[in-house]
Design a protein around this motif. Structure first.
Motif, PDB file in Angstrom:
ATOM      1  N   THR A  56      48.498  36.376  44.830  1.00 29.50           N
ATOM      2  CA  THR A  56      47.489  35.457  45.367  1.00 29.50           C
ATOM      3  C   THR A  56      47.134  35.807  46.815  1.00 29.50           C
ATOM      4  OG1 THR A  56      49.201  33.863  45.985  1.00 29.50           O
ATOM      5  CG2 THR A  56      48.130  33.545  43.854  1.00 29.50           C
ATOM      6  N   ASP A  57      48.023  36.533  47.506  1.00 23.74           N
ATOM      7  CA  ASP A  57      47.729  36.975  48.873  1.00 23.74           C
ATOM      8  C   ASP A  57      46.560  37.961  48.915  1.00 23.74           C
ATOM      9  OD1 ASP A  57      49.929  35.462  49.641  1.00 23.74           O
ATOM     10  OD2 ASP A  57      51.279  37.187  49.782  1.00 23.74           O
ATOM     11  N   MET A  58      46.233  38.567  47.779  1.00 21.23           N
ATOM     12  CA  MET A  58      45.167  39.567  47.716  1.00 21.23           C
ATOM     13  C   MET A  58      43.864  38.997  47.148  1.00 21.23           C
ATOM     14  SD  MET A  58      46.525  42.222  49.060  1.00 21.23           S
ATOM     15  CE  MET A  58      45.560  43.651  48.622  1.00 21.23           C
ATOM     16  N   ARG A  59      43.818  37.698  46.882  1.00 15.70           N
ATOM     17  CA  ARG A  59      42.588  37.107  46.339  1.00 15.70           C
ATOM     18  C   ARG A  59      41.404  37.440  47.225  1.00 15.70           C
ATOM     19  NH1 ARG A  59      43.547  33.131  42.159  1.00 15.70           N
ATOM     20  NH2 ARG A  59      44.794  34.457  40.810  1.00 15.70           N
ATOM     21  N   GLY A  60      40.291  37.758  46.588  1.00 17.17           N
ATOM     22  CA  GLY A  60      39.086  38.129  47.321  1.00 17.17           C
ATOM     23  C   GLY A  60      38.987  39.617  47.586  1.00 17.17           C
ATOM     24  N   LYS A  61      39.996  40.395  47.163  1.00 16.06           N
ATOM     25  CA  LYS A  61      39.993  41.843  47.349  1.00 16.06           C
ATOM     26  C   LYS A  61      40.198  42.539  46.011  1.00 16.06           C
ATOM     27  CE  LYS A  61      42.230  41.500  51.844  1.00 16.06           C
ATOM     28  NZ  LYS A  61      43.419  41.810  52.618  1.00 16.06           N
ATOM     29  N   VAL A  62      39.606  43.706  45.873  1.00 17.09           N
ATOM     30  CA  VAL A  62      39.911  44.589  44.752  1.00 17.09           C
ATOM     31  C   VAL A  62      41.041  45.491  45.238  1.00 17.09           C
ATOM     32  CG1 VAL A  62      39.023  46.382  43.220  1.00 17.09           C
ATOM     33  CG2 VAL A  62      37.522  44.507  43.943  1.00 17.09           C
ATOM     34  N   ALA A 165      39.299  38.176  41.702  1.00 12.23           N
ATOM     35  CA  ALA A 165      39.774  36.916  41.134  1.00 12.23           C
ATOM     36  C   ALA A 165      41.210  37.011  40.624  1.00 12.23           C
ATOM     37  CB  ALA A 165      38.845  36.478  40.000  1.00 12.23           C
ATOM     38  N   GLY A 166      41.831  38.190  40.769  1.00 11.46           N
ATOM     39  CA  GLY A 166      43.217  38.348  40.319  1.00 11.46           C
ATOM     40  C   GLY A 166      43.344  38.733  38.857  1.00 11.46           C
ATOM     41  N   VAL A 167      42.291  39.327  38.287  1.00  4.63           N
ATOM     42  CA  VAL A 167      42.295  39.732  36.883  1.00  4.63           C
ATOM     43  C   VAL A 167      42.541  41.241  36.805  1.00  4.63           C
ATOM     44  CG1 VAL A 167      40.894  39.893  34.772  1.00  4.63           C
ATOM     45  CG2 VAL A 167      40.752  37.850  36.219  1.00  4.63           C
ATOM     46  N   ILE A 168      43.425  41.648  35.898  1.00  2.00           N
ATOM     47  CA  ILE A 168      43.684  43.074  35.681  1.00  2.00           C
ATOM     48  C   ILE A 168      42.486  43.675  34.963  1.00  2.00           C
ATOM     49  CG2 ILE A 168      45.135  44.767  34.490  1.00  2.00           C
ATOM     50  CD1 ILE A 168      47.493  42.814  34.845  1.00  2.00           C
ATOM     51  N   ARG A 169      41.922  44.730  35.533  1.00  2.00           N
ATOM     52  CA  ARG A 169      40.731  45.368  34.960  1.00  2.00           C
ATOM     53  C   ARG A 169      41.014  46.748  34.385  1.00  2.00           C
ATOM     54  NH1 ARG A 169      37.174  41.631  33.698  1.00  2.00           N
ATOM     55  NH2 ARG A 169      36.927  40.156  35.409  1.00  2.00           N
ATOM     56  N   LYS A 184      37.476  57.139  36.719  1.00  2.00           N
ATOM     57  CA  LYS A 184      37.720  55.818  36.136  1.00  2.00           C
ATOM     58  C   LYS A 184      37.991  54.745  37.180  1.00  2.00           C
ATOM     59  CE  LYS A 184      39.399  57.777  31.868  1.00  2.00           C
ATOM     60  NZ  LYS A 184      40.497  57.975  30.968  1.00  2.00           N
ATOM     61  N   ILE A 185      39.014  54.971  38.004  1.00  2.00           N
ATOM     62  CA  ILE A 185      39.471  53.914  38.903  1.00  2.00           C
ATOM     63  C   ILE A 185      38.443  53.601  39.985  1.00  2.00           C
ATOM     64  CG2 ILE A 185      41.252  53.270  40.571  1.00  2.00           C
ATOM     65  CD1 ILE A 185      43.222  54.944  38.814  1.00  2.00           C
ATOM     66  N   LEU A 186      37.974  54.615  40.710  1.00  2.00           N
ATOM     67  CA  LEU A 186      37.029  54.368  41.812  1.00  2.00           C
ATOM     68  C   LEU A 186      35.687  53.798  41.351  1.00  2.00           C
ATOM     69  CD1 LEU A 186      37.741  57.242  44.323  1.00  2.00           C
ATOM     70  CD2 LEU A 186      38.226  54.817  44.565  1.00  2.00           C
ATOM     71  N   PRO A 187      35.064  54.344  40.287  1.00  2.00           N
ATOM     72  CA  PRO A 187      33.803  53.737  39.855  1.00  2.00           C
ATOM     73  C   PRO A 187      33.956  52.267  39.440  1.00  2.00           C
ATOM     74  CG  PRO A 187      34.032  55.918  38.886  1.00  2.00           C
ATOM     75  CD  PRO A 187      35.339  55.585  39.557  1.00  2.00           C
ATOM     76  N   LEU A 188      35.045  51.967  38.737  1.00  2.00           N
ATOM     77  CA  LEU A 188      35.275  50.582  38.333  1.00  2.00           C
ATOM     78  C   LEU A 188      35.562  49.703  39.543  1.00  2.00           C
ATOM     79  CD1 LEU A 188      35.543  48.435  36.171  1.00  2.00           C
ATOM     80  CD2 LEU A 188      37.895  49.217  35.763  1.00  2.00           C
ATOM     81  N   ALA A 189      36.337  50.206  40.487  1.00  2.00           N
ATOM     82  CA  ALA A 189      36.642  49.436  41.702  1.00  2.00           C
ATOM     83  C   ALA A 189      35.374  49.155  42.500  1.00  2.00           C
ATOM     84  CB  ALA A 189      37.659  50.175  42.557  1.00  2.00           C
ATOM     85  N   GLN A 190      34.492  50.153  42.618  1.00  2.00           N
ATOM     86  CA  GLN A 190      33.240  49.949  43.351  1.00  2.00           C
ATOM     87  C   GLN A 190      32.365  48.915  42.665  1.00  2.00           C
ATOM     88  OE1 GLN A 190      31.922  54.015  43.521  1.00  2.00           O
ATOM     89  NE2 GLN A 190      33.204  54.487  45.301  1.00  2.00           N
ATOM     90  N   LYS A 191      32.323  48.962  41.342  1.00  2.00           N
ATOM     91  CA  LYS A 191      31.553  47.967  40.583  1.00  2.00           C
ATOM     92  C   LYS A 191      32.131  46.575  40.798  1.00  2.00           C
ATOM     93  CE  LYS A 191      30.473  46.619  35.899  1.00  2.00           C
ATOM     94  NZ  LYS A 191      30.978  46.659  34.540  1.00  2.00           N
ATOM     95  N   LEU A 192      33.449  46.455  40.725  1.00  2.00           N
ATOM     96  CA  LEU A 192      34.090  45.158  40.900  1.00  2.00           C
ATOM     97  C   LEU A 192      33.923  44.625  42.314  1.00  2.00           C
ATOM     98  CD1 LEU A 192      37.409  45.865  38.960  1.00  2.00           C
ATOM     99  CD2 LEU A 192      35.514  44.399  38.207  1.00  2.00           C
ATOM    100  N   ASP A 193      33.910  45.531  43.294  1.00  2.00           N
ATOM    101  CA  ASP A 193      33.761  45.126  44.693  1.00  2.00           C
ATOM    102  C   ASP A 193      32.373  44.537  44.957  1.00  2.00           C
ATOM    103  OD1 ASP A 193      35.061  44.860  47.197  1.00  2.00           O
ATOM    104  OD2 ASP A 193      33.841  46.502  47.969  1.00  2.00           O
ATOM    105  N   LYS A 194      31.378  45.011  44.218  1.00  2.00           N
ATOM    106  CA  LYS A 194      30.009  44.502  44.400  1.00  2.00           C
ATOM    107  C   LYS A 194      29.816  43.134  43.762  1.00  2.00           C
ATOM    108  CE  LYS A 194      27.966  49.058  44.770  1.00  2.00           C
ATOM    109  NZ  LYS A 194      27.183  50.103  44.116  1.00  2.00           N
ATOM    110  N   GLU A 195      30.662  42.834  42.769  1.00  2.00           N
ATOM    111  CA  GLU A 195      30.572  41.528  42.110  1.00  2.00           C
ATOM    112  C   GLU A 195      31.125  40.448  43.038  1.00  2.00           C
ATOM    113  OE1 GLU A 195      32.681  41.908  38.428  1.00  2.00           O
ATOM    114  OE2 GLU A 195      31.260  43.358  37.630  1.00  2.00           O
ATOM    115  N   SER A 196      30.558  39.272  42.925  1.00  2.00           N
ATOM    116  CA  SER A 196      31.030  38.182  43.799  1.00  2.00           C
ATOM    117  C   SER A 196      32.169  37.420  43.182  1.00  2.00           C
ATOM    118  CB  SER A 196      29.908  37.224  44.106  1.00  2.00           C
ATOM    119  OG  SER A 196      29.296  36.754  42.941  1.00  2.00           O
TER     120      SER A 196
END
Length: 196
Positions: A56-62, A165-169, A184-196
């Motif tokens: 929960t300390d990482m909420r709001g971050k990918v 949101a703390g969901v494993i992707r 795989k990891i970086l493209p998905l992380a960038q996509k998730l980072d753009k989501e609110s």
């Protein structure tokens, strides 16, 4: 004639399953946790005597949760990549030091007091990171492996991409490769980072 067709049909079905299985990437074992909230935990940090960490300390971050141990040979293979990635200022990486003493196959943790096991865990893990570089924003100590069980760890290393949101992707079984990171990891992380 019919009694030969049934075994032949069963054999062909078996060959079909085998062919499908051989064409799959062994690092992409389906995980029932992908798409679900990361299991909650609170563990002691390697870096601080009385400091703790929870996802929960990482909420709001990918971020990445990387399961590692000093005794893990495959961890040595992926470690330079993680160190280089951290130097580039990539995603925050949290290390989950997994069964540092209990998993080494040499030390009988039952012969150690809890405080001696903790001291030995800290000494080994910190020494390994000092020698090989520390890519982690922080590391936590999963001394008995219970958190690893909650995350469905098959073996070390494993890495989980966790969203804001703390969901494993995504789950990487085995060492992260440059290709897995890039494709795989970086493209998905960038996509998730753009989501609110």
């Amino acid at each position: 004639m019919k009694r030969f067709l049934i075994p032949l049909a069963l054999f062909l079905v078996l060959v079909g399953f085998l062919a499908v299985g051989l064409n799959r990437d062994p690092h992409e074992v389906p995980s029932p946790l992908v798409g679900k909230p990361a299991p909650a935990f609170t563990l002691t940090r390697l870096e601080g005597e009385n400091q703790q960490f929870s996802p929960t300390d990482m909420r709001g971050k990918v971020w990445l949760l990387n399961v590692w141990a000093s005794w893990c040979v495959s961890c040595r293979a992926e470690h330079p990549l993680l160190v280089a990635f951290a130097k580039e200022g990539g995603l925050p990486i949290v290390g989950l030091n997994y069964k540092e003493v209990r998993g080494d196959g040499e030390t009988d943790a039952r012969q150690l007091s809890a405080s001696d096991e903790l001291a030995l865990t800290r000494k080994r893990a910190a020494g390994w990171l000092a020698q090989h570089g520390n890519p982690y924003q922080l590391s936590v100590l999963d001394m008995d492996g219970r958190v690893g069980i909650d995350y469905g760890v098959y073996g070390v290393p494993e890495t989980y991409l966790i969203d804001k949101a703390g969901v494993i992707r995504y789950k990487q079984i085995g060492p992260i490769t440059p290709e897995a990171l890039r494709d795989k990891i970086l493209p998905l992380a960038q996509k998730l980072d753009k989501e609110s």
